[in-house]
Design a protein around this motif. Structure first.
Motif, mmCIF file in Angstrom:
data_model
loop_
_atom_site.group_PDB
_atom_site.id
_atom_site.type_symbol
_atom_site.label_atom_id
_atom_site.label_comp_id
_atom_site.label_asym_id
_atom_site.label_seq_id
_atom_site.Cartn_x
_atom_site.Cartn_y
_atom_site.Cartn_z
ATOM 1 N N THR A 66 -11.839 -11.304 -4.636
ATOM 2 C CA THR A 66 -11.613 -11.368 -6.087
ATOM 3 C C THR A 66 -11.750 -9.982 -6.709
ATOM 4 O OG1 THR A 66 -13.930 -12.026 -6.422
ATOM 5 C CG2 THR A 66 -12.302 -13.797 -6.336
ATOM 6 N N GLY A 69 -8.431 -8.342 -6.571
ATOM 7 C CA GLY A 69 -7.553 -8.810 -7.652
ATOM 8 C C GLY A 69 -7.921 -8.180 -8.987
ATOM 9 N N MET A 70 -9.209 -8.112 -9.264
ATOM 10 C CA MET A 70 -9.646 -7.513 -10.533
ATOM 11 C C MET A 70 -9.264 -6.035 -10.601
ATOM 12 S SD MET A 70 -13.382 -9.081 -11.294
ATOM 13 C CE MET A 70 -13.919 -10.528 -10.436
ATOM 14 N N ILE A 72 -6.778 -4.560 -9.053
ATOM 15 C CA ILE A 72 -5.320 -4.470 -9.232
ATOM 16 C C ILE A 72 -4.957 -4.729 -10.698
ATOM 17 C CG2 ILE A 72 -3.175 -5.728 -8.731
ATOM 18 C CD1 ILE A 72 -4.153 -5.934 -5.820
ATOM 19 N N ALA A 73 -5.727 -5.623 -11.322
ATOM 20 C CA ALA A 73 -5.426 -5.990 -12.706
ATOM 21 C C ALA A 73 -6.093 -5.052 -13.718
ATOM 22 C CB ALA A 73 -5.860 -7.430 -12.963
ATOM 23 N N PHE A 101 -3.327 -1.812 0.059
ATOM 24 C CA PHE A 101 -2.407 -2.007 -1.070
ATOM 25 C C PHE A 101 -1.715 -0.711 -1.473
ATOM 26 C CE2 PHE A 101 -3.765 -6.370 -2.130
ATOM 27 C CZ PHE A 101 -2.539 -6.875 -2.516
ATOM 28 N N LYS A 108 2.198 1.780 -5.846
ATOM 29 C CA LYS A 108 2.460 0.913 -7.000
ATOM 30 C C LYS A 108 1.209 0.110 -7.374
ATOM 31 C CE LYS A 108 5.524 -2.797 -8.517
ATOM 32 N NZ LYS A 108 6.753 -3.532 -8.233
ATOM 33 N N PHE A 109 0.532 -0.441 -6.383
ATOM 34 C CA PHE A 109 -0.722 -1.144 -6.636
ATOM 35 C C PHE A 109 -1.851 -0.397 -5.916
ATOM 36 C CE2 PHE A 109 2.317 -4.714 -7.097
ATOM 37 C CZ PHE A 109 1.980 -5.101 -8.387
ATOM 38 N N TRP B 115 1.219 -13.488 -13.733
ATOM 39 C CA TRP B 115 1.247 -12.805 -12.433
ATOM 40 C C TRP B 115 1.784 -13.748 -11.359
ATOM 41 C CZ3 TRP B 115 -0.808 -7.867 -10.983
ATOM 42 C CH2 TRP B 115 -1.365 -7.133 -12.047
ATOM 43 N N ARG B 154 3.911 -7.312 -12.346
ATOM 44 C CA ARG B 154 2.954 -8.416 -12.216
ATOM 45 C C ARG B 154 3.341 -9.341 -11.062
ATOM 46 N NH1 ARG B 154 -0.277 -9.731 -17.756
ATOM 47 N NH2 ARG B 154 -1.139 -7.639 -17.879
ATOM 48 N N MET B 155 3.782 -8.719 -9.985
ATOM 49 C CA MET B 155 4.083 -9.491 -8.771
ATOM 50 C C MET B 155 3.554 -8.718 -7.566
ATOM 51 S SD MET B 155 7.627 -11.128 -7.372
ATOM 52 C CE MET B 155 8.598 -9.626 -7.442
ATOM 53 N N LEU B 156 2.608 -9.303 -6.867
ATOM 54 C CA LEU B 156 2.080 -8.636 -5.680
ATOM 55 C C LEU B 156 3.082 -8.772 -4.535
ATOM 56 C CD1 LEU B 156 -1.725 -9.503 -5.499
ATOM 57 C CD2 LEU B 156 -0.535 -7.775 -6.839
ATOM 58 N N ILE B 172 -7.428 -11.538 -10.210
ATOM 59 C CA ILE B 172 -6.505 -11.143 -11.290
ATOM 60 C C ILE B 172 -6.683 -12.081 -12.476
ATOM 61 C CG2 ILE B 172 -4.083 -10.997 -11.965
ATOM 62 C CD1 ILE B 172 -3.478 -10.106 -9.044
#
Lengths: 326, 391
Positions: A66, A69-70, A72-73, A101, A108-109, B115, B154-156, B172
């Motif tokens: 998680t 994910g955080m 990345i966001a 990633f 990009k990420f 996402w 917003r697309m992994l 996310i």
């Protein structure tokens, strides 16, 4: 200047960064109301609230997954693994995702997160609570591995890790947590990830170590210098990966002799990598074989035997003297 | 009965069909109330293209057409890529054939602020979210540049490691919540095999504890490579796994694009309104091999495939559009020609790309510059030069 121990210094760094940047959040097991089992996050829950200091379910892969994910966001998660011995449950997320990633999306990420974990022996703990497996993480391209040794550099390096654009495994030598205090400046000091520090200058021999091994190494050097005149350069590695090969090479080119002290099991560890780096860069300067003082290639024994297995000042002193006398 | 409130027992089939008609072993069980739970099953469009008007979503002709075009494009891209792979012009890739409705319906329900966190069998959804076909080809021909296309922020990229992406999706989603982005949620795809992974259960738990705005869409295509759904879990449905996490869990006909759209829309609306996560089991079928390296004839009963071919998501949707008067044979012929051209253009663009720097991977080890990385880059380039001068 404030005198503080490493627990307080890490707490200070978290507080400073959370205060400076509201994207920084902390998450892990028992880190909220309880302030962490070592009290590293003490008071942060009250100060920043449960949205930013999150008591998570008991699941290491879940915590790191998680956090990815955080990150990345757009957040800057600082995840805590309660003990490094439990961290292998998140290894798949670290190697398979956090570390990749950036590369697999060509930038990009990205995953700017920190995974903090206490590591190492010497606190008479239960099994799985005393290992020193930094090499496991250092072997993953795309992951940075940082190990502080003092309150000051713990504070400075954690700040650097939180601001770093990459995933950083931040391993805290738990037997140094409350072992000593030192002055920590009000204003933060600049510590750069990827840079080793020459703690003491010297001309006859280089000792390279990191984390909890700094203290027995300092004792060994002191003991030697009480009875003989030998000029020893001491390098605190600070970042395990990416390793600062230049600082190592420059020192060994000057001294021609080197001892590496590593708490971890002997084989396939950072000590081996340091020796390979010396081999690559400055082999012809060597006047003696590079010695290693390390743990042994056994499972870390229970605490009844741990003192015999961990490198101590005596073993380090003998290795240094043998290398000087070679 | 199209929205069944009673679980029918197989977990593999739409509730309105007796199990013996679909070639699967499980008898229609029928779960009585005393067994403690019910899983609802949604089907709007049956395999003959008949719509149940009670559940028909209010979609414009433009949206319906967009949905159909995306499914047709995905099918055609899979078809073309299979040929390219067989000709040695791209590498191994997984096919999405048969699962277009399970990916495209949800994608239609999403906004640009949501996402998309995928597994690797949601081709149509990816295309709808703006992934260029050229980039897919690059990726499956072994170039990371395929994942680096502009847009689609917003697309992994796909997750090759089964189930790992479910945790990223929850992270996310929680970040969206913490940042106060109340108009954003996450749609996370996974397969039936992923429900066996620890990461999946950790993700379900974290999502539930955090009440994260995430919609899990489990494409139950009955197979995890060669392992059938009944060897994957003893649970009679996958949807019921949501019950343990106290989140809504529903089963939909995954070959019915209206059902997958409606279920996702409802779940996304709930997530954005602070109602937490949802788990949707989209019952579908993998009509082709797992990847081009797989041979399903070793394990997949041919008669089962025949049964599922009749449930193909595309013809039923075309029939539905035709009955509504917004599709025709002429439009179908136009779309076919246009799709073919679009794919050929992408193949041409992909095959004419020459801007690959061999040392690009060294650019992206870290976000900061490190001497060790740069030394190895120089060594690598030196070795390449030596090899080319030896050749």
């Amino acid at each position: 200047m404030r005198r503080m121990n490493m627990v307080q210094a890490i707490n200070l760094a978290l507080d400073e960064e959370m205060g400076r940047d509201d994207r920084v959040i902390a998450l892990g097991q028992d880190i909220g109301v309880n302030g962490g089992v070592f009290r590293v996050t003490d008071g942060l829950h009250t100060k920043y609230g449960e949205d930013r200091v999150i008591d998570t379910p008991l699941a290491e892969s879940g915590i790191l997954g998680t956090s990815i994910g955080m990150a990345i966001a757009g957040l800057r998660p600082v995840a805590e693994m309660q003990f490094s011995g439990f961290s292998y449950l998140m290894l798949g997320q670290l190697e398979g995702h956090a570390a990749r990633f950036r590369g697999r999306t060509h930038g990009k990420f990205t995953v700017p997160l920190v995974v903090r974990m206490p590591y190492g022996g010497g606190v008479r703990a239960l099994e799985h609570h005393s290992e020193s497996h930094e090499a496991t993480y250092a072997h993953i391209p795309g992951v940075k591995v940082v190990i502080p040794s003092t309150p000051s550099n713990a504070r400075g390096l954690l700040i650097a890790a939180i601001r770093d654009p990459d995933p950083v495994v931040f391993m805290e030598p738990k037997c140094s947590y409350r072992a000593f205090r030192e002055e920590v400046p009000e204003k933060e000091q600049g510590f750069e990830i990827g840079k080793a520090q020459v703690v003491k200058g010297g001309d006859d021999l280089t000792v390279i170590t990191w984390g909890a091994m700094m203290r027995p190494t300092l004792r060994a050097i002191e003991e030697i210098q009480q009875h003989r005149k030998v000029s020893i350069e001491l390098i605190d590695l600070l970042t395990i990966s990416p390793m600062d090969g230049d600082t190592i090479a420059a020192s060994v080119a000057k001294t021609g002799r080197c001892v590496v002290v590593q708490e971890a099991p002997k084989s396939f560890g950072p000590a081996s990598e340091i020796i390979a780096t010396i081999n690559d860069k400055v082999l012809m300067h060597l006047e003696a074989p590079v010695r290693r003082v390390t743990g042994y290639d056994t499972t870390m024994p229970y605490f009844g035997r741990e003192n015999d297995f961990m490198p101590n000042a005596d073993r380090i002193r003998r290795a240094i003297e043998d290398t000087v006398d070679f | 009965m199209h929205r069944s409130e009673t679980y029918t027992g197989t977990g593999e089939c739409p509730a309105s069909k007796p199990a013996d008609s679909i070639g699967l072993d499980s008898p229609p069980g029928g779960l009585s109330e005393d067994q403690g739970f019910r899983i609802s099953h949604l089907q709007v469009l049956d395999e003959f293209g008949q719509v149940d008007e009670q559940w028909e979503p209010d979609l414009s002709s433009e949206d319906l057409t967009r949905l159909y075009r995306a499914m047709v494009l995905a099918r055609a891209v899979d078809d073309r890529m299979l040929k390219l792979q067989r000709q040695g012009r791209i590498g191994t890739f997984p096919l999405s054939v048969g699962q277009e409705a399970a990916a495209c319906g949800p994608a239609l329900a999403m906004t640009a602020k949501d996402w998309f966190v995928g597994s690797f069998r949601e081709l149509g959804g990816r295309l709808m979210r703006g992934e260029p076909i050229e980039n897919l080809l690059l990726y499956y021909n072994g170039y990371e540049e395929g994942n680096g296309f502009p847009g689609g922020d917003r697309m992994l990229p796909i997750s090759v490691i089964i189930g790992a992406q479910t945790l990223h999706a929850v992270g996310i989603a929680h970040a969206m919540k913490l940042r106060g982005e109340n108009d954003s949620a996450v749609v996370c795809f996974l397969g039936d095999g992923a429900t066996s992974q620890g990461d999946f259960h950790e993700a379900m738990n974290f999502a539930s504890v955090w009440q994260a705005p995430v919609v899990f869409i489990c494409m139950n295509n009955q197979w995890a490579i060669s392992v059938p759904r009944e060897k994957q879990t003893h649970s009679r449905t996958l949807a019921q796994k949501a019950i343990a996490y106290d989140m809504p869990g529903v089963q939909v006909d995954g070959n019915d694009a209206l059902a997958t759209y409606s279920a996702t829309k409802e779940a996304l609306d709930r997530a954005r309104a602070g109602g937490g996560p949802t788990f949707i089991e989209a019952v579908t079928y993998r009509m082709m091999m797992h990847t081009t390296a797989d041979d399903p004839s070793r394990y997949q009963p041919a008669e089962q495939l025949e049964v599922w071919k009749k449930r193909d998501p595309l013809p039923r949707f075309r029939d539905y559009l035709t009955a509504k008067g917004i599709w025709s044979d002429e439009r179908e012929a136009e779309l076919e020609a246009e799709t073919k051209q679009r794919i050929e253009d992408a193949v041409k663009a992909f095959e004419s790309r020459t801007d690959f720097r061999p040392d690009a991977p060294f650019d992206h080890v870290f976000g900061t510059t490190h001497l060790g990385v740069e030394e190895q880059r120089a060594e690598f380039l030196g070795n390449l030069r030596k090899e080319s001068s030896d050749a």
